[in-house]
Design a protein around this motif. Structure first.
Motif, short mmCIF file in Angstrom:
data_model
loop_
_atom_site.label_atom_id
_atom_site.label_comp_id
_atom_site.label_asym_id
_atom_site.label_seq_id
_atom_site.Cartn_x
_atom_site.Cartn_y
_atom_site.Cartn_z
N ALA A 44 0.83 -1.21 0.00
CA ALA A 44 0.00 0.00 0.00
C ALA A 44 0.87 1.26 0.00
CB ALA A 44 -0.95 -0.01 1.20
N ALA A 48 1.12 4.08 -3.02
CA ALA A 48 0.88 5.50 -2.74
C ALA A 48 2.11 6.35 -3.03
CB ALA A 48 0.46 5.67 -1.28
N GLU A 185 -5.32 -1.83 9.71
CA GLU A 185 -6.56 -1.36 9.09
C GLU A 185 -6.71 0.16 9.21
OE1 GLU A 185 -11.31 -1.97 9.90
OE2 GLU A 185 -10.00 -3.71 10.14
N LEU A 188 -4.07 1.81 6.89
CA LEU A 188 -4.46 1.69 5.49
C LEU A 188 -5.58 2.66 5.15
CD1 LEU A 188 -4.29 -2.17 4.98
CD2 LEU A 188 -2.74 -0.44 4.00
N ALA A 189 -6.53 2.84 6.04
CA ALA A 189 -7.64 3.77 5.79
C ALA A 189 -7.12 5.20 5.65
CB ALA A 189 -8.66 3.70 6.92
N LEU A 191 -4.00 6.06 4.81
CA LEU A 191 -3.14 6.11 3.63
C LEU A 191 -3.97 6.30 2.36
CD1 LEU A 191 -0.14 5.88 2.81
CD2 LEU A 191 -0.52 3.43 2.51
N GLY A 192 -5.17 5.76 2.36
CA GLY A 192 -6.05 5.85 1.19
C GLY A 192 -6.73 7.19 1.03
N GLN A 193 -6.63 8.06 2.01
CA GLN A 193 -7.31 9.36 1.94
C GLN A 193 -6.58 10.35 1.06
OE1 GLN A 193 -7.98 10.79 5.94
NE2 GLN A 193 -9.46 9.21 6.38
#
Length: 193
Positions: A44, A48, A185, A188-189, A191-193
């Motif tokens: 991940a 990114a 978790e 990762l949440a 990092l995805g923003q």
């Protein structure tokens, strides 16, 4: 425990996920589970465009660059020192050209290495830490990162120890004093923003 934010320039730093540490019995998580979660985080971070740092422990075969000094552990082991090379990084983490590789000779990954230079030249202001052992390499690296002015996030399910009480003490007492403990978790949440 909750991770509140990841800086724009955050790096993943994984400590001693190499053959010699992975072979030891660990608690509260099995080493294989830690590696699997670490690999997911690393993938991940790479996706990114964030740095992934793989830190390994090794000293010269003659031990001349090993940490000197007396310790109870060495005395109890009959003067035998630890192996000079704990082996390669876990296969699930290796083979990515863009990763940063750091070899340390101490518990912590900052002293005597180029880790700080590698991070600062990339503008990194925050690190996410994981690895084995929580109370040794991870904690030593975390303390130094905090002292160097980095924001520190702990992926608590991407670390384990040879002693459950030592792991629990680091995660429950020390880590909240110098950073933000959280789960894969949660990280990762963010990092995805």
């Amino acid at each position: 425990m909750a991770v509140t934010v990841l800086d724009d320039k955050t790096a993943l730093v994984l400590i001693d996920l190499q053959a010699g540490t992975l072979a030891a019995p660990t608690t509260p998580y099995a080493a294989a589970d830690v590696v699997a979660r670490a690999a997911g985080l690393a993938d991940a971070f790479r996706a990114a465009g964030a740095p992934v740092v793989l830190v390994r422990m090794a000293t010269s075969p003659d031990g001349a660059d090993a940490v000197p000094g007396r310790s109870e552990a060495a005395r109890l082991a009959g003067g035998r020192s630890r192996p000079h090379d704990l082996g390669p990084i876990a296969e699930a983490l290796g083979g990515h050209d863009g990763d940063i590789h750091v070899t340390k000779r101490n518990w912590g990954a900052f002293h005597g290495t180029d880790l700080d230079v590698q991070l600062r030249r990339r503008g990194v202001t925050q690190i996410v830490l994981g690895g084995i052992a929580t109370s040794l390499g991870v904690e030593s690296t975390a303390r130094a990162a905090h002292e160097h002015g980095y924001h520190v996030t702990f992926a608590v399910d991407v670390m384990t120890d040879i002693d459950e009480d030592a792991h629990r003490h680091s995660v429950s007492y020390l880590f909240p004093l110098i950073g933000e403990p959280g789960t894969t978790e949660e990280i990762l949440a963010l990092l995805g923003q």
